[in-house]
Design an enzyme around this catalytic site. Structure first.
Site, PDB file in Angstrom:
ATOM      1  N   GLU A 166       0.271  -0.693   5.874  1.00 59.98           N
ATOM      2  CA  GLU A 166       1.345  -0.096   6.689  1.00 59.98           C
ATOM      3  C   GLU A 166       1.151   1.411   6.794  1.00 59.98           C
ATOM      4  OE1 GLU A 166       4.835   1.697   8.163  1.00 59.98           O
ATOM      5  OE2 GLU A 166       4.137   2.016   6.130  1.00 59.98           O
TER       6      GLU A 166
ATOM      7  N   ASP B 226       0.853  -1.194   0.000  1.00 63.71           N
ATOM      8  CA  ASP B 226       0.000   0.000   0.000  1.00 63.71           C
ATOM      9  C   ASP B 226       0.893   1.250   0.000  1.00 63.71           C
ATOM     10  OD1 ASP B 226       0.848  -0.544   2.696  1.00 63.71           O
ATOM     11  OD2 ASP B 226      -0.652   0.869   3.428  1.00 63.71           O
TER      12      ASP B 226
HETATM   13 ZN    ZN Z   1       6.961   2.180   4.001  1.00 64.86          ZN
END
Ligand code: ZN
Length: 450
Positions: free
Chosen positions: A158, A96
């Site tokens: 994340e 992501d």
């Molecule tokens: Zn990163």
């Protein structure tokens, strides 16, 4: 557990990795074209699409692959069993990305990867799709003769705080268990100088609310004897620092960071500090960035300048962000600061404090055969020894891995350099450094194989 590749084998890996770069570059560009922004307000179909693209790439290398989620964004787990007697290595990255921000700030469109001056520009071209590709190149370099078992874990959230990571680690912990963990999501010290990130600061945020009046009143009629909440809040916030900008709150852990050359001019340039504005605090600059606490007021709720009137304001509040020594306990540190704020209430004002968020830091032991192998692999790839660095920010997933796998050696590596501008406009990857990152990881797997 580790073995030494001879010079001929190193040359062979170097040639192999160089030959793999054009395809790796093409795959990296394809991944970067997928706008996999994990923030809620963006279309999450793209995050699903990037998970599928990563799964396809891993499957093509002969891994057993599954896309998993535990109420969050999709993560990809790929696995290939270890040869008899060989260790297993967990390779982490995330697919992501951060939102692109204002596209007007980009010189070229964020999701159209573009090369300029040896750098590949695009959102995620470095953070962290290059981390995904580094793992893939290391696997491709060994082909069918992979000397270790690998589990590749590519997270999908994340950039929004890894909320479901503890649940994923809990559910799939047995499959993810490894002797060494490579988390490729940090930075190198400089172009040409590799680094292992061995410490990360912990953090917490709190919200402090100050009340002095039952209701706001006319500042002409009551100003003088009656205190207002904004002035009380500002005086309270000021008690958190000494005049020199050191932390004035008792009991925060602190230590000196390793000595690397980081001149004040570099900090001033990189942070955009205005001429004439002095640095605050004491100790070396790197200690102040990596191993000493920092307290910052990041927001204040009070009437805005344009809408304010001649009024003694009854209530005001502030959000305070605190960075902690890597080993400090966020909850205990919050308790200390909350007690300090209550004790320093100016003029008997009512002070309420609540915890907003917290995250543990990380400090690696950074010794032993896996670290030796990693340092040697970096030296093989760059021709220069790596340095140990800290990072002032917090990476929640590192602490999550350290807690789940206390016996595994954790290596925090990365594809970034000081010009990468991860999260900012014009994020980019240094392509020469990227090849060295890929080679270092291929050599590391060789060294960890027995
Ligand atoms: Zn990163």
């Amino acid at each position: 557990m580790t073995s030494e590749p001879d010079a001929a084998r190193l040359d062979q890996l170097r040639t192999t990795v160089a030959g793999l770069m054009p395809a790796a570059r093409a795959d990296l560009e394809s991944l970067t074209r997928i706008p996999s922004v994990s923030l809620d307000s963006f279309d999450q179909q793209h995050v699903q699409a990037s998970a599928e693209a990563v799964a396809d790439l891993l499957r093509a290398e002969g891994l057993e692959v599954e896309i998993v989620s535990e109420g969050g964004r999709p993560a990809v787990i790929g696995h290939r069993a270890a040869p008899e007697g060989a260790p297993t290595v967990l390779l982490y990255a995330h697919h992501d990305v951060q939102p692109p921000g204002d596209e007007k700030d980009w010189d070229t469109p964020p999701f159209e990867p573009t090369e300029r001056d040896g750098r590949l520009y695009g959102r995620g071209a470095a953070d962290d799709k290059a981390g995904v590709m580094a793992h893939l190149v290391a696997l491709r370099a060994h082909g069918d003769d992979l000397p270790v078992g690998v589990t590749v874990f590519v997270e999908g959230e994340e950039e929004v705080g890894s909320d479901s990571l503890p649940a994923l680690l809990d559910k799939h912990g047995e499959r993810l268990r490894a002797d060494a963990i490579v988390l490729a999501d940090s930075t190198n010290w400089d172009v040409g100088t590799p680094a292992l990130t061995t410490t990360l600061r912990g953090m917490f945020r709190l919200v402090v609310t100050v009340r002095t009046l039952d209701h706001s009143v006319h500042s002409g009629m009551y100003g003088g004897p009656v205190p207002d909440a904004i002035t009380a809040l500002v005086r309270l916030l000021a008690t958190m620092h000494t005049d020199d900008g050191d932390i004035a709150v008792e009991g925060f852990a602190t230590s000196e960071a390793t000595e690397l050359d980081y001149p004040e001019e570099r900090l001033r340039a990189e942070s955009g500090l205005l001429e004439g504005v002095r640095l605050i605090g004491s100790g070396s600059i790197l200690s102040r960035l990596w191993t000493r606490p920092a307290i910052t007021t990041i927001g204040i709720d009070a009437p805005t300048v344009d809408t304010s009137s001649n009024t003694l304001v009854a209530e005001a509040r502030a959000k305070v962000s605190v960075r902690l020594h890597p080993d400090d306990d966020p909850r205990a540190a919050y308790d200390r600061l909350a007690a300090h704020l209550r004790e320093h209430a100016p003029w008997g004002a009512r002070v309420d404090v609540r915890l907003d968020d917290e995250g543990r830091g990380f400090s690696a032991d950074a010794q032993g055969p896996v670290y030796d192998a990693a340092r040697a692999a970096f030296a093989d790839a760059w021709g220069t020894d790596p340095v140990d660095i800290g990072v002032g920010g917090s990476i929640p997933f590192v602490a999550a891995f350290a807690e789940t796998f206390p016996d595994a050696a954790i290596l925090v590596t990365g594809v970034e350099d000081p010009d990468t501008r991860a999260h900012g406009a014009n994020e980019s990857l240094h392509l020469g450094e990227f090849e060295r990152v890929c080679l270092a990881e291929a050599v590391l797997l060789e060294r960890l194989g027995s």
